[in-house]
Design an enzyme around this catalytic site. Structure first.
Site, PDB file in Angstrom:
ATOM      1  N   CYS A 198     100.146 103.166  38.780  1.00 49.37           N
ATOM      2  CA  CYS A 198      99.857 104.282  37.864  1.00 49.37           C
ATOM      3  C   CYS A 198      98.409 104.215  37.396  1.00 49.37           C
ATOM      4  O   CYS A 198      98.070 103.453  36.482  1.00 49.37           O
ATOM      5  CB  CYS A 198     100.819 104.236  36.674  1.00 49.37           C
ATOM      6  SG  CYS A 198     100.488 105.541  35.478  1.00 49.37           S
ATOM      7  N   CYS A 215      97.778 105.168  33.788  1.00 50.65           N
ATOM      8  CA  CYS A 215      98.199 104.149  32.806  1.00 50.65           C
ATOM      9  C   CYS A 215      97.200 102.993  32.767  1.00 50.65           C
ATOM     10  O   CYS A 215      96.892 102.476  31.704  1.00 50.65           O
ATOM     11  CB  CYS A 215      99.569 103.564  33.160  1.00 50.65           C
ATOM     12  SG  CYS A 215     100.782 104.758  33.730  1.00 50.65           S
ATOM     13  N   ASP A 216      96.712 102.566  33.934  1.00 53.73           N
ATOM     14  CA  ASP A 216      96.007 101.286  34.009  1.00 53.73           C
ATOM     15  C   ASP A 216      94.538 101.381  34.440  1.00 53.73           C
ATOM     16  O   ASP A 216      93.835 100.363  34.420  1.00 53.73           O
ATOM     17  CB  ASP A 216      96.744 100.351  34.997  1.00 53.73           C
ATOM     18  CG  ASP A 216      98.161 100.066  34.526  1.00 53.73           C
ATOM     19  OD1 ASP A 216      98.365 100.026  33.306  1.00 53.73           O
ATOM     20  OD2 ASP A 216      99.054  99.913  35.371  1.00 53.73           O
TER      21      ASP A 216
END
Ligand code: FAD
Ligand code: NAP
Length: 335
Positions: free
Chosen positions: A136, A139-140
């Site tokens: 992701c 997300c990261d």
């Protein structure tokens, strides 16, 4: 504490399919309960710009999903933050067991559990998950400012992730096992124009390499699928974007599946092999897997659940001398 909730329609999943089913089932006065699962809003909450949702030239995925939730709620859907851990579909009312301890009893169920990221299955990928290996980018990606990153895959997700990661990374290498991408042409154009992105065609990821203490990624070992030559690429982040598999855990032993686990529905319908159980969205769709098609199937599932429930009411209250179905029997026309 265990609790029992009774509903005419239980919707499992809070992606575009689930929320759209909520809007339609609410407007049919079915007072649905929707259980959101571990990812409220579904897959679109893991992306940034969405450019193919009709009516919005560009919308952020998480914003779109917040609006869908608000829409379903405003129409009358009760939205519950819980995860369904098992289903009992042998007797009616059907029962869904929530992780919270709540048991949801439902006359009809709409399954909209969507899909989840696939992994390569390498031991080193597993070892570094959360320590440099991710599926992701939204997300990261932020953790890799001014670092080198590799992305694996050749579909829309891989290309979008590679483009997004250029916001942080000093360089992004997109590793694909073939010599052409599956992604849409418009995305490919953006990819090839981006000076921070390098393509590595015809290569497969063999191993993620890194340090033990602290656990962290230092690079990847890749193999040319044509020549067999092995190369090392330095990278602090490895993003796996090789597609998604249907989230069928609740029903894979109860319903027919095909094409790698997608739930089979009747042609032009969301009906499954169990009466009163409907399936919509990426859980059933091995072909299109888009937000708009998932929403369309959520609509179909709610309309079909409404009709099915109405038929059950007719059957339960019917006079055995009367023919089944809607309306009065048609009298033959007078001569
Ligand atoms: P999902 O969105 O997958 O949602 C599934 C829901 O089910 C989740 O809320 C989850 O919590 C819930 N759930 C799962 N198991 C349980 C359980 N046991 N109990 C309760 N709830 C459960 N499509 C586009 O059209 N345009 C795009 O730009 C686009 N970009 C994308 C970018 C990325 C990075 C990804 C991964 C996908 C993208 N897609 C895009 C595809 C799109 O997101 C999906 O087609 C769509 O989200 C599928 O909707 P769905 O409702 O079927 O399921
Ligand atoms: P996808 O379209 O299935 O593509 C997966 C990619 O990963 C393919 O290029 C595939 O290679 C590669 N791959 C699969 N298994 C592999 C393995 N074991 N090793 C190496 N490579 C592997 O998946 P996706 O890109 O996640 O997209 C999923 C769905 O969501 C699609 O329907 C897509 O259109 C949709 N989506 C849409 C948007 C958008 O509309 N903007 C954005 C994201 C996703 P091959 O090409 O060789 O098969």
């Amino acid at each position: 504490m265990s609790d029992t909730r009774r509903t005419k329609v239980l919707i499992i999943g809070s992606g575009p399919a689930g929320y759209t089913a909520g809007v339609y089932a609410s407007r049919a006065m079915l007072e649905p309960i929707l259980v959101q699962g571990i990812e409220p809003g579904g897959q679109l909450t893991t992306t940034t710009e969405v450019e193919n949702w009709p009516g919005d030239t560009e919308v952020q995925g998480p914003d779109l999903m917040v609006r869908m939730e608000a829409h379903a709620k405003a129409m009358g859907t009760e939205i519950i933050g819980d995860i369904i851990t098992s289903l009992d579909l042998d007797t009616r009312p059907y029962k869904a067991h929530g992780d919270s301890g709540t048991v949801y009893e439902a006359d009809a169920i709409i399954l909209a559990t969507g899909a989840r990221a696939k992994w390569l299955g390498l031991p080193s990928e597993e070892k570094f998950k959360g320590f440099g290996v991710s599926a992701c980018a939204t997300c990261d990606g932020f953790f890799y400012r001014n670092q080198e990153i590799v992305v694996v895959g050749g579909g829309n997700t891989a290309v979008e992730e590679a483009l997004f990661l250029t916001n942080f990374a000093s360089k992004v290498t997109l590793i694909h096992r073939r010599d052409e991408l599956r992604a849409e042409k418009i995305l490919q154009d953006r990819l090839f124009k981006n000076p921070k992105i390098e393509m590595l065609w015809d290569h497969g990821l063999e191993e993620v390499t890194g340090t033990e203490n602290p656990l962290g990624v230092e690079g990847v070992r890749v193999r040319n699928v044509k020549t067999g030559e092995v190369t090392e690429i330095p990278a602090k982040g490895v993003f796996i974007a090789i597609g998604h598999a249907p989230a069928n855990e609740l029903v894979k032993d109860k319903l027919e599946t095909h094409m790698g686990g997608y739930v089979v529905t009747k042609p032009d319908s969301t009906e499954t092999s169990i009466p009163g159980v409907f399936a919509a969205g990426d859980l059933t769709d091995h072909k299109y897997r888009q937000a708009v098609t998932s929403a369309g199937m959520g609509c179909m599932a709610a309309l079909e659940a409404e009709r099915w429930l109405a038929e059950q009411d007719l059957d339960e209250g019917k006079d055995e001398t009367e023919p089944l179905g809607y309306g009065a029997p048609v009298e033959p026309a007078a001569e």
